[in-house]
Design a protein around this motif. Structure first.
Motif, PDB file in Angstrom:
ATOM      1  N   PRO A 108       5.457  -3.195  -8.677  1.00 43.99           N
ATOM      2  CA  PRO A 108       5.759  -1.934  -8.915  1.00 43.99           C
ATOM      3  C   PRO A 108       5.887  -1.726 -10.581  1.00 43.99           C
ATOM      4  O   PRO A 108       6.198  -0.549 -10.801  1.00 43.99           O
ATOM      5  N   VAL A 109       5.805  -2.732 -11.287  1.00 39.62           N
ATOM      6  CA  VAL A 109       5.685  -2.453 -12.529  1.00 39.62           C
ATOM      7  C   VAL A 109       4.741  -2.121 -13.579  1.00 39.62           C
ATOM      8  O   VAL A 109       4.879  -2.106 -14.802  1.00 39.62           O
ATOM      9  N   TYR A 110       3.520  -2.332 -12.971  1.00 38.90           N
ATOM     10  CA  TYR A 110       2.263  -1.873 -13.515  1.00 38.90           C
ATOM     11  C   TYR A 110       1.541  -0.834 -13.277  1.00 38.90           C
ATOM     12  O   TYR A 110       1.514  -0.597 -12.042  1.00 38.90           O
ATOM     13  N   ARG A 111       0.989   0.155 -14.246  1.00 41.58           N
ATOM     14  CA  ARG A 111       0.192   1.194 -13.761  1.00 41.58           C
ATOM     15  C   ARG A 111      -0.913   1.011 -12.913  1.00 41.58           C
ATOM     16  O   ARG A 111      -1.396   1.609 -12.005  1.00 41.58           O
ATOM     17  N   THR A 157       6.388   7.784 -13.880  1.00 44.41           N
ATOM     18  CA  THR A 157       7.750   7.946 -13.358  1.00 44.41           C
ATOM     19  C   THR A 157       7.942   6.648 -12.671  1.00 44.41           C
ATOM     20  O   THR A 157       9.138   6.233 -12.856  1.00 44.41           O
ATOM     21  N   LEU A 158       7.231   6.156 -11.861  1.00 46.00           N
ATOM     22  CA  LEU A 158       7.561   4.869 -11.271  1.00 46.00           C
ATOM     23  C   LEU A 158       7.716   3.692 -12.058  1.00 46.00           C
ATOM     24  O   LEU A 158       8.364   3.066 -11.901  1.00 46.00           O
ATOM     25  N   VAL A 159       6.506   3.484 -12.852  1.00 46.98           N
ATOM     26  CA  VAL A 159       6.755   2.445 -13.964  1.00 46.98           C
ATOM     27  C   VAL A 159       8.006   2.471 -14.596  1.00 46.98           C
ATOM     28  O   VAL A 159       8.642   1.338 -14.955  1.00 46.98           O
ATOM     29  N   ASN A 160       8.213   3.446 -15.250  1.00 44.29           N
ATOM     30  CA  ASN A 160       9.421   3.887 -15.946  1.00 44.29           C
ATOM     31  C   ASN A 160      10.775   3.378 -15.443  1.00 44.29           C
ATOM     32  O   ASN A 160      11.628   3.094 -15.762  1.00 44.29           O
ATOM     33  N   TYR A 161      10.776   3.536 -13.858  1.00 42.54           N
ATOM     34  CA  TYR A 161      11.826   3.200 -13.159  1.00 42.54           C
ATOM     35  C   TYR A 161      11.960   1.723 -13.057  1.00 42.54           C
ATOM     36  O   TYR A 161      12.979   1.007 -12.960  1.00 42.54           O
ATOM     37  N   TYR A 162      10.792   1.250 -12.711  1.00 43.64           N
ATOM     38  CA  TYR A 162      10.826  -0.453 -12.148  1.00 43.64           C
ATOM     39  C   TYR A 162      10.731  -1.098 -13.377  1.00 43.64           C
ATOM     40  O   TYR A 162      11.258  -2.644 -13.205  1.00 43.64           O
TER      41      TYR A 162
END
Length: 225
Positions: A104-107, A161-166
């Motif tokens: 979940p950390v990579y676009r 937004t997901l990457v910025n969170y994880y």
């Protein structure tokens, strides 16, 4: 003689047992942590962001994207009540991290997942889609329709937004926003200064200057024409 032989055999037996016990203690004391402990620690470090509660993460994402569709009106099988806590982003996260096992950390991984919903990568399966086991209606078709209705900017905003969170959970620093590039200033064009056009007769100035010959004196002057 027999007693001495028996004592010797017992001594040898105890010595062998002691060596075997020391060997097994050494093997279990050093080899097991190297084989079992270290990979386990690496595995936990690599998958730590995945174990974040998807429902809690979804709430954080919706707080940053308040206009994103909730899709939380499906009915729960057991209670026949609306499962308002089951949202589209939560199911998207569960599909991405649990069903597909993607980071979940990579676009790029999130782009691949959205490609599944857009029908350009892998095919979603209703039997494994999140929510199938506890919702009366499988939400897969509805979730696909919502994702497909997003424009490119909305999809990129969701992914970022997901990457910025994880990323901070995995110890990955966020990328600093790129500074706007300064406009390129064209250098001033310098027009070369040309010499003025030559006037008639000025070409003679380029020939070597001839010094006047001295006038002969004495008898030599009678030799002149």
């Amino acid at each position: 003689m027999g007693r001495s032989l028996g004592r010797y055999q017992r001594f040898v037996g105890c010595l062998v047992l002691g060596i075997l016990a020391a060997f097994f203690a050494l093997f279990l004391g050093h080899t097991e942590p190297l084989i079992l402990g270290k990979p386990a620690a690496v595995s936990v470090a690599q998958t730590a962001p995945v174990f974040a509660n998807p429902r809690q993460v979804a709430g954080e994402i919706y707080a940053k994207l308040p206009n994103f569709p909730l899709e939380n009106t499906y009915i729960r099988q057991e209670t026949n009540q609306v499962a308002s806590e089951s949202t589209l982003i939560e199911r998207l996260i569960v599909y991405h991290t649990t069903v597909k096992g993607r980071s979940p950390v990579y676009r790029l991984d999130w782009k691949i997942t959205l490609g599944d919903f857009l029908g350009v990568n892998d095919f979603l399966q209703g039997s494994t889609y999140p929510g199938t086991s506890y919702l009366k209606e499988n939400p897969m078709a509805g979730d696909m329709a919502v994702i497909q209705a997003l424009n490119r900017q909305e999809r990129q905003q969701l992914i970022q937004t997901l990457v910025n969170y994880y990323s901070p959970l995995a110890g990955i620093p966020l990328e600093s926003p790129q500074q706007p590039s300064r406009p390129m200033v064209e250098p001033d064009v310098v027009t070369p200064q040309l010499p003025p056009a030559s006037q008639p007769g000025e070409a003679q100035l380029l020939s070597p200057r001839q010094e006047p010959r001295p006038t002969p004196t004495g008898d030599a002057r009678f030799l002149l024409p």
